[in-house]
Design a protein around this motif. Structure first.
Motif, PDB file in Angstrom:
ATOM      1  N   PRO A  45     -51.204  66.221   5.922  1.00 56.62           N
ATOM      2  CA  PRO A  45     -52.245  65.638   5.065  1.00 56.62           C
ATOM      3  C   PRO A  45     -51.738  65.224   3.692  1.00 56.62           C
ATOM      4  O   PRO A  45     -52.126  64.168   3.178  1.00 56.62           O
ATOM      5  N   ARG A  46     -50.877  66.043   3.067  1.00 58.31           N
ATOM      6  CA  ARG A  46     -50.380  65.710   1.740  1.00 58.31           C
ATOM      7  C   ARG A  46     -49.545  64.432   1.765  1.00 58.31           C
ATOM      8  O   ARG A  46     -49.710  63.552   0.910  1.00 58.31           O
ATOM      9  N   GLN A  47     -48.665  64.311   2.748  1.00 55.07           N
ATOM     10  CA  GLN A  47     -47.825  63.118   2.834  1.00 55.07           C
ATOM     11  C   GLN A  47     -48.662  61.871   3.107  1.00 55.07           C
ATOM     12  O   GLN A  47     -48.417  60.802   2.540  1.00 55.07           O
ATOM     13  N   LEU A  48     -49.664  61.999   3.976  1.00 59.44           N
ATOM     14  CA  LEU A  48     -50.529  60.855   4.268  1.00 59.44           C
ATOM     15  C   LEU A  48     -51.319  60.430   3.027  1.00 59.44           C
ATOM     16  O   LEU A  48     -51.511  59.233   2.776  1.00 59.44           O
ATOM     17  N   ALA A  49     -51.783  61.420   2.255  1.00 62.46           N
ATOM     18  CA  ALA A  49     -52.530  61.102   1.030  1.00 62.46           C
ATOM     19  C   ALA A  49     -51.638  60.379   0.026  1.00 62.46           C
ATOM     20  O   ALA A  49     -52.066  59.421  -0.637  1.00 62.46           O
ATOM     21  N   GLU A  50     -50.397  60.833  -0.109  1.00 66.41           N
ATOM     22  CA  GLU A  50     -49.479  60.175  -1.027  1.00 66.41           C
ATOM     23  C   GLU A  50     -49.170  58.753  -0.565  1.00 66.41           C
ATOM     24  O   GLU A  50     -49.106  57.814  -1.367  1.00 66.41           O
ATOM     25  N   PHE A  51     -48.974  58.587   0.741  1.00 68.43           N
ATOM     26  CA  PHE A  51     -48.713  57.246   1.281  1.00 68.43           C
ATOM     27  C   PHE A  51     -49.906  56.328   1.044  1.00 68.43           C
ATOM     28  O   PHE A  51     -49.761  55.197   0.559  1.00 68.43           O
ATOM     29  N   ASP A  52     -51.099  56.810   1.370  1.00 67.12           N
ATOM     30  CA  ASP A  52     -52.304  55.995   1.236  1.00 67.12           C
ATOM     31  C   ASP A  52     -52.533  55.596  -0.220  1.00 67.12           C
ATOM     32  O   ASP A  52     -52.874  54.442  -0.513  1.00 67.12           O
ATOM     33  N   SER A  53     -52.351  56.526  -1.145  1.00 65.11           N
ATOM     34  CA  SER A  53     -52.550  56.212  -2.560  1.00 65.11           C
ATOM     35  C   SER A  53     -51.510  55.221  -3.052  1.00 65.11           C
ATOM     36  O   SER A  53     -51.796  54.370  -3.905  1.00 65.11           O
ATOM     37  N   GLY A  54     -50.289  55.311  -2.507  1.00 58.05           N
ATOM     38  CA  GLY A  54     -49.250  54.365  -2.907  1.00 58.05           C
ATOM     39  C   GLY A  54     -49.574  52.946  -2.470  1.00 58.05           C
ATOM     40  O   GLY A  54     -49.414  51.987  -3.246  1.00 58.05           O
ATOM     41  N   ILE A  55     -50.041  52.787  -1.228  1.00 56.86           N
ATOM     42  CA  ILE A  55     -50.398  51.444  -0.751  1.00 56.86           C
ATOM     43  C   ILE A  55     -51.621  50.923  -1.504  1.00 56.86           C
ATOM     44  O   ILE A  55     -51.691  49.742  -1.870  1.00 56.86           O
ATOM     45  N   ALA A  56     -52.592  51.802  -1.757  1.00 56.81           N
ATOM     46  CA  ALA A  56     -53.772  51.382  -2.514  1.00 56.81           C
ATOM     47  C   ALA A  56     -53.387  50.950  -3.931  1.00 56.81           C
ATOM     48  O   ALA A  56     -53.923  49.968  -4.458  1.00 56.81           O
ATOM     49  N   GLY A  57     -52.445  51.680  -4.536  1.00 54.33           N
ATOM     50  CA  GLY A  57     -51.973  51.290  -5.863  1.00 54.33           C
ATOM     51  C   GLY A  57     -51.293  49.937  -5.855  1.00 54.33           C
ATOM     52  O   GLY A  57     -51.486  49.116  -6.767  1.00 54.33           O
ATOM     53  N   ALA A  58     -50.508  49.667  -4.797  1.00 50.96           N
ATOM     54  CA  ALA A  58     -49.874  48.354  -4.675  1.00 50.96           C
ATOM     55  C   ALA A  58     -50.919  47.265  -4.499  1.00 50.96           C
ATOM     56  O   ALA A  58     -50.777  46.150  -5.024  1.00 50.96           O
ATOM     57  N   ALA A  59     -51.980  47.573  -3.764  1.00 52.15           N
ATOM     58  CA  ALA A  59     -53.060  46.600  -3.571  1.00 52.15           C
ATOM     59  C   ALA A  59     -53.740  46.275  -4.899  1.00 52.15           C
ATOM     60  O   ALA A  59     -54.081  45.120  -5.172  1.00 52.15           O
ATOM     61  N   VAL A  60     -53.946  47.290  -5.735  1.00 56.16           N
ATOM     62  CA  VAL A  60     -54.556  47.068  -7.044  1.00 56.16           C
ATOM     63  C   VAL A  60     -53.681  46.145  -7.888  1.00 56.16           C
ATOM     64  O   VAL A  60     -54.164  45.199  -8.514  1.00 56.16           O
ATOM     65  N   LEU A  61     -52.383  46.403  -7.906  1.00 50.49           N
ATOM     66  CA  LEU A  61     -51.483  45.570  -8.700  1.00 50.49           C
ATOM     67  C   LEU A  61     -51.401  44.155  -8.138  1.00 50.49           C
ATOM     68  O   LEU A  61     -51.197  43.196  -8.880  1.00 50.49           O
TER      69      LEU A  61
END
Length: 395
Positions: A45-61
Motif C-alpha cells: 500500500p505505501r509503495q502504491l500510494a507513493e506511485f499514485d501521488s507521483g503520477i498525480a503530481g506530474a499530471a498537475v504540472l
C-alpha cells in the motif's frame, strides 16, 4: 515518453449553460494507472500510494499552463490520501511556484476507491485537512466504491456517477434505481452530481431526466492535448430544451426559495487576477479567454476587490495612447465595484439584483461569494435569463 503523450484533458460541462466548468487530467498510458501497477507488481500500500501521488503530481504540472478559468481535476486513490497526504498537499504549492506570475487554477481532487486500505474515518480526516488547504474534493464511483453514508459524512463538492452506470441508465431499471438513490442523497446533503462517459443522446436524455446538472463524455466534448477551454462548449443541437428538462438544483440553500433553481447551477469560474495586477496583465487575461466577459481582481483571501467589464476596459485602453498609458499601471485604476451576491440565492433574486442600480451595468457578470466572502465564481446575465425561462417552462 514525453509528458504530452502521457496526459490529456477532458472537459466537464454544465448542461444548462453549455459551458465548461472543469478539466479532468486523464492518464493516457497504462503504465501510469495505479490499478494496473497493483495487478502486475508486488508493491504494498505505501509503495502504491507513493506511485499514485507521483503520477498525480506530474499530471498537475502538465496542467501548469492551465488558463485558470475552470478548476483542474486530478485523480488520486483513497489509499493515496491516507498514505501520502503530505505529497498530495504539495500539489498547490508546486503549481504556484511553477508559474508565479500567473494565477494557479483551483485544484479538485477526484478521489477514487481504495485498492488496498483506506479506513473511512482516517480518509475523512485526511480529506478535511486537504480541504482546509484549499483543495476541492470530488468522489468517483459512488455506489460502487463509496457508500452513500460516506457521501453524507464527507459532503464533497461533487459526486461523479461512473460511465458504466451512465451507459446502462437509459434501459436498465436497476441502474436507474441506483442513480436515483445517489441523486436523492446528494440533494438532501447539498452535493452536486456529474455524469461521466456520456456517449449517446439517449444517455444524455437519461442524465437530464435524473436532474444531473454536469456531465462529461465523448458526445459532449472530446479530450484535448492542452489544458485550455478555448472553443469548448456543448454543441447547439444538444442544448435544445436543456433548461426545461433539467430539474431544480440538488443543492438546498437557506436563501433559496424551495423548488426554484439557484444561481449555483449557473456559476462558472471567474477569470481572476491579483489585486495588484497591471492593466497589461488584465488585457492578456482577456486575450487568453476570449469567451470571458470580465476579469475579477482578488485580494490575498480571494475576496473580490475590483471588476473589469471586457467592453468598457478594452474601450479605455484602445483609445489614442491608451495602451501605452495604462500598460504598466495597476488595473485597479480602471475597475468598478464588483456586483456581488451570495452563492446560495435563487435566480429571481439574482435577476432583481441585475435590474437595480446603474443601468449601464445591468448586463455585468455577477460575482458570487461563498460564506467567507471569497469569490465562488461568476454568473452571466444571459444564463440567468435562460435559467429563468427554463424554470417557468418547467413549472
Amino acid at each position: 515518453m514525453s509528458a504530452s503523450g502521457r496526459f490529456a484533458f477532458e472537459p466537464l460541462l454544465n448542461l444548462v449553460t453549455g459551458r465548461p466548468v472543469g478539466l479532468e487530467v486523464l492518464r493516457r498510458q497504462t503504465r501510469d494507472r495505479t490499478e494496473h501497477v497493483a495487478q502486475t507488481s508486488v508493491w504494498g500500500p505505501r509503495q502504491l500510494a507513493e506511485f499514485d501521488s507521483g503520477i498525480a503530481g506530474a499530471a498537475v504540472l502538465h496542467g501548469a499552463d492551465h488558463d485558470a478559468s475552470v478548476p483542474l481535476h486530478v485523480d488520486v486513490l483513497a489509499d493515496t490520501v491516507v498514505g501520502a497526504r503530505g505529497r498530495v498537499a504539495q500539489f498547490r504549492t508546486t503549481l504556484e511556484r511553477r508559474n508565479p506570475d500567473r494565477p494557479a487554477p483551483p485544484l479538485v481532487l477526484e478521489i477514487n476507491p481504495a485498492l488496498a486500505a483506506a479506513p473511512p474515518e482516517v480518509l475523512l480526516e485526511r480529506l478535511a485537512e486537504l480541504r482546509a488547504d484549499g483543495f476541492g474534493v470530488a468522489l468517483d464511483q459512488v455506489g460502487r466504491g463509496f457508500g452513500l453514508e460516506f457521501v453524507s459524512a464527507l459532503r464533497p463538492d461533487l459526486v461523479k456517477i461512473d460511465a458504466e452506470l451512465v451507459a446502462r441508465l437509459p434501459t436498465d431499471r436497476t441502474a436507474a434505481a441506483v442513480v436515483t438513490a445517489i441523486s436523492e442523497v446528494c440533494r438532501v446533503v447539498g452535493v452536486r452530481t456529474a455524469a461521466v462517459g456520456v456517449s449517446t443522446p439517449d444517455e444524455l436524455a437519461a442524465v437530464r431526466h435524473h436532474g444531473i446538472p454536469w456531465a462529461q463524455g465523448p458526445l459532449l466534448a472530446g479530450t484535448r492535448r492542452r489544458a485550455s477551454t478555448a472553443g469548448v462548449g456543448l454543441p447547439l443541437e444538444l442544448m435544445e430544451n436543456a433548461a426545461a428538462r433539467l430539474r431544480p438544483s440538488p443543492v438546498p440553500r437557506s436563501a433559496k426559495i424551495p423548488g426554484r433553481p439557484g444561481v449555483a447551477e449557473l456559476v462558472q469560474a471567474a477569470v481572476s487576477l491579483p489585486a495588484n495586477a497591471t492593466a497589461e496583465q488584465a488585457r492578456q487575461a482577456l486575450a487568453d479567454h476570449p469567451q470571458a466577459g470580465s476579469v475579477v481582481l482578488l485580494d490575498a483571501a480571494r475576496r473580490p476587490v475590483g471588476f473589469l467589464d471586457r467592453n468598457r476596459f478594452m474601450l479605455a485602453i484602445s483609445g489614442p495612447f491608451g495602451r501605452a498609458l495604462w500598460a504598466q499601471r495597476p488595473a485597479s485604476g480602471l475597475t468598478e465595484p464588483p456586483r456581488t451576491l451570495p452563492a446560495d440565492v435563487d435566480i429571481p433574486v439574482a435577476l432583481r439584483h441585475c435590474l437595480s442600480g446603474d443601468r449601464t451595468r445591468h448586463y455585468d457578470d455577477l460575482v458570487l461569494l461563498d460564506d467567507a466572502g471569497a469569490c465562488a465564481g461568476i454568473v452571466r446575465v444571459t444564463d440567468l435569463l435562460r435559467g429563468a425561462g427554463g424554470d417557468s417552462s418547467a413549472a
